[in-house]
Motif scaffolding. Structure first.
Motif, PDB file in Angstrom:
ATOM      1  N   PRO A  69     -35.926  34.201 114.487  1.00  0.00           N
ATOM      2  CA  PRO A  69     -34.529  34.283 114.637  1.00  0.00           C
ATOM      3  C   PRO A  69     -33.954  34.694 116.058  1.00  0.00           C
ATOM      4  CG  PRO A  69     -35.328  35.960 113.433  1.00  0.00           C
ATOM      5  CD  PRO A  69     -36.469  35.120 113.623  1.00  0.00           C
ATOM      6  N   GLU A  70     -32.792  34.465 116.426  1.00  0.00           N
ATOM      7  CA  GLU A  70     -32.301  35.113 117.526  1.00  0.00           C
ATOM      8  C   GLU A  70     -31.627  36.697 117.547  1.00  0.00           C
ATOM      9  OE1 GLU A  70     -30.040  31.957 119.956  1.00  0.00           O
ATOM     10  OE2 GLU A  70     -29.879  31.545 117.640  1.00  0.00           O
ATOM     11  N   ARG A  71     -31.622  37.009 115.969  1.00  0.00           N
ATOM     12  CA  ARG A  71     -31.217  38.433 115.883  1.00  0.00           C
ATOM     13  C   ARG A  71     -31.445  38.572 114.364  1.00  0.00           C
ATOM     14  NH1 ARG A  71     -25.881  38.748 118.328  1.00  0.00           N
ATOM     15  NH2 ARG A  71     -27.220  38.848 119.899  1.00  0.00           N
ATOM     16  N   ILE A  72     -31.738  40.121 114.291  1.00  0.00           N
ATOM     17  CA  ILE A  72     -32.122  40.537 112.794  1.00  0.00           C
ATOM     18  C   ILE A  72     -31.046  41.617 112.639  1.00  0.00           C
ATOM     19  CG2 ILE A  72     -33.625  41.731 110.942  1.00  0.00           C
ATOM     20  CD1 ILE A  72     -35.964  40.478 112.731  1.00  0.00           C
ATOM     21  N   VAL A  73     -30.038  41.372 111.516  1.00  0.00           N
ATOM     22  CA  VAL A  73     -29.080  42.149 111.143  1.00  0.00           C
ATOM     23  C   VAL A  73     -29.315  43.138 110.001  1.00  0.00           C
ATOM     24  CG1 VAL A  73     -26.535  42.479 110.841  1.00  0.00           C
ATOM     25  CG2 VAL A  73     -27.247  40.664 112.076  1.00  0.00           C
ATOM     26  N   PHE A  74     -29.310  44.379 109.962  1.00  0.00           N
ATOM     27  CA  PHE A  74     -29.478  45.273 108.893  1.00  0.00           C
ATOM     28  C   PHE A  74     -28.165  45.612 108.368  1.00  0.00           C
ATOM     29  CE2 PHE A  74     -33.518  45.596 110.867  1.00  0.00           C
ATOM     30  CZ  PHE A  74     -34.473  45.723 109.803  1.00  0.00           C
ATOM     31  N   GLY A  75     -27.871  45.623 106.980  1.00  0.00           N
ATOM     32  CA  GLY A  75     -26.743  45.993 106.365  1.00  0.00           C
ATOM     33  C   GLY A  75     -27.405  46.842 104.809  1.00  0.00           C
ATOM     34  N   GLY A  76     -26.400  47.226 104.083  1.00  0.00           N
ATOM     35  CA  GLY A  76     -26.659  47.927 103.069  1.00  0.00           C
ATOM     36  C   GLY A  76     -26.505  49.547 103.352  1.00  0.00           C
ATOM     37  N   GLY A  77     -26.721  50.233 102.157  1.00  0.00           N
ATOM     38  CA  GLY A  77     -26.565  51.722 102.255  1.00  0.00           C
ATOM     39  C   GLY A  77     -27.546  52.318 103.143  1.00  0.00           C
ATOM     40  N   ARG A 113     -36.754  50.015 115.598  1.00  0.00           N
ATOM     41  CA  ARG A 113     -36.928  49.289 117.026  1.00  0.00           C
ATOM     42  C   ARG A 113     -38.598  49.598 117.305  1.00  0.00           C
ATOM     43  NH1 ARG A 113     -31.415  50.650 117.822  1.00  0.00           N
ATOM     44  NH2 ARG A 113     -29.886  48.866 117.195  1.00  0.00           N
ATOM     45  N   LYS A 114     -38.510  51.048 117.453  1.00  0.00           N
ATOM     46  CA  LYS A 114     -39.817  51.815 118.008  1.00  0.00           C
ATOM     47  C   LYS A 114     -40.945  51.186 117.023  1.00  0.00           C
ATOM     48  CE  LYS A 114     -41.953  56.103 119.052  1.00  0.00           C
ATOM     49  NZ  LYS A 114     -43.055  56.031 118.388  1.00  0.00           N
ATOM     50  N   ASP A 145     -30.554  44.497 121.359  1.00  0.00           N
ATOM     51  CA  ASP A 145     -29.859  43.530 120.893  1.00  0.00           C
ATOM     52  C   ASP A 145     -30.271  42.611 119.839  1.00  0.00           C
ATOM     53  OD1 ASP A 145     -27.450  41.700 121.581  1.00  0.00           O
ATOM     54  OD2 ASP A 145     -28.721  40.229 122.474  1.00  0.00           O
ATOM     55  N   TYR A 146     -31.662  42.929 119.378  1.00  0.00           N
ATOM     56  CA  TYR A 146     -32.318  41.897 118.370  1.00  0.00           C
ATOM     57  C   TYR A 146     -32.319  42.503 117.176  1.00  0.00           C
ATOM     58  CZ  TYR A 146     -36.160  39.258 116.456  1.00  0.00           C
ATOM     59  OH  TYR A 146     -37.218  38.474 115.536  1.00  0.00           O
ATOM     60  N   ILE A 147     -32.572  43.795 116.801  1.00  0.00           N
ATOM     61  CA  ILE A 147     -32.450  44.545 115.607  1.00  0.00           C
ATOM     62  C   ILE A 147     -31.183  45.492 115.533  1.00  0.00           C
ATOM     63  CG2 ILE A 147     -33.591  46.308 114.038  1.00  0.00           C
ATOM     64  CD1 ILE A 147     -36.381  45.272 115.273  1.00  0.00           C
TER      65      ILE A 147
END
Length: 292
Positions: free
Chosen positions: A228-236, A248-249, A266-268
């Motif tokens: 993917p071009e980006r991984i987006v994290f959501g949720g509590g 990221r580290k 910009d990716y995570i």
């Protein structure tokens, strides 16, 4: 005024809302209530929408697993689930029997991921993995502007994990125990492992190192298989500000320079629409059913 409807169907609570077709982000009314069994909960959903005659289409974003194959005999059903009163429930059929209008039927994470793709943290890319980490773990995956799915929708929260060397927890997932992402990294797993809610854990607690390791490992798996071009994290769970920098580290350490990826800042990334992602996604998807 023609309206769009949204049903964000969670295992813990339902959120229902309406918004004008012309401006789906302008919520006219919104209500939430605890999730009961299928029939009782859907009755409350219908009572909410009974207040509005001019609803052109409704987007339904449901907890899963659900049947999303239109040619299946159980299309629109909630499949086997530990949630009492929902296994084998014809959710979409109940809504169509109540009011015969267009419905967009998909998973809760697909809808939230679509909102991020349209107006959130992934609005400038075409390929995104949206991962929610809360009561459970799931992913909405969009490739070239389309949901990824074949025989059914992805269950990306149940990928097999290598355990952290300091983690002795036996896992929460009733199917995979300590072998899958959800069993090791969901909010309830953190609480059972450490004896307190994740909200109560200090930033320097070992819990966050272990959580970051699992989420980074998941991001690495999605990176290697989906690119993917980006991984987006959501949720509590990702609300905790200390977590994503640690992810990221750990991701960089586990990747070990094997693949080229965008700059990790910009990716995570964190969800852009916050707690509105699921509702917005329902509106955007419902609008597609009535747009010229």
């Amino acid at each position: 005024m023609s309206l769009l409807g949204a049903i964000e169907a969670g295992g813990t609570k339902f959120v229902v809302a309406v918004a004008p077709i012309e401006d789906p982000e302008k919520v006219v009314a919104r209500e939430s209530f605890p999730t009961e069994d299928g029939a009782a909960t859907v009755k409350k959903v219908q009572e909410f929408f009974d207040q509005y005659e001019d609803i052109a289409a409704i987007g339904i974003a449901s907890f899963g697993p659900i049947d999303v194959k239109p040619d299946s005999a159980t299309y629109g059903y909630v499949l086997d689930t530990p949630k009492r009163g929902w296994s084998g429930y014809d959710f979409l059929g109940a809504m169509k029997a109540w009011r015969d209008i267009p419905y967009y039927w998909t998973t809760d994470v697909n809808a939230a991921g679509w909102a991020e793709y349209v107006s959130g943290a992934a609005s400038d890319v075409e390929n995104v993995v949206y991962l929610t980490v809360g009561t459970g773990v799931g992913a909405g995956i969009i490739a070239n502007g389309q949901f990824v799915g074949g025989y059914s929708h992805p269950e990306a929260g149940h990928i097999v994990m290598a355990k952290h060397e300091k983690d002795t927890y036996e896992g929460l997932c009733p199917f995979h125990h300590d072998r899958c992402l959800e069993g090791l990294a969901a909010g309830p797993a953190m609480e059972e492992r450490w004896g307190v809610s994740a909200k109560e854990l200090p930033d320097d607690h070992l819990a966050w190192e272990i959580e970051a390791y699992y989420l980074a490992q998941a991001a690495l798996t999605y990176t290697a298989t989906l690119r993917p071009e980006r991984i987006v994290f959501g949720g509590g769970v990702p609300h905790r500000e200390v977590l994503l920098p640690m992810v990221r580290k750990s991701f960089a350490e586990q990747l070990h320079d094997y693949l080229a990826v965008p700059d990790l800042d910009d990716y995570i990334v964190s969800v852009g629409n916050g707690d509105n992602a699921g509702i917005y996604g329902c509106f955007y998807l419902a609008k597609e059913l009535v747009s010229d």
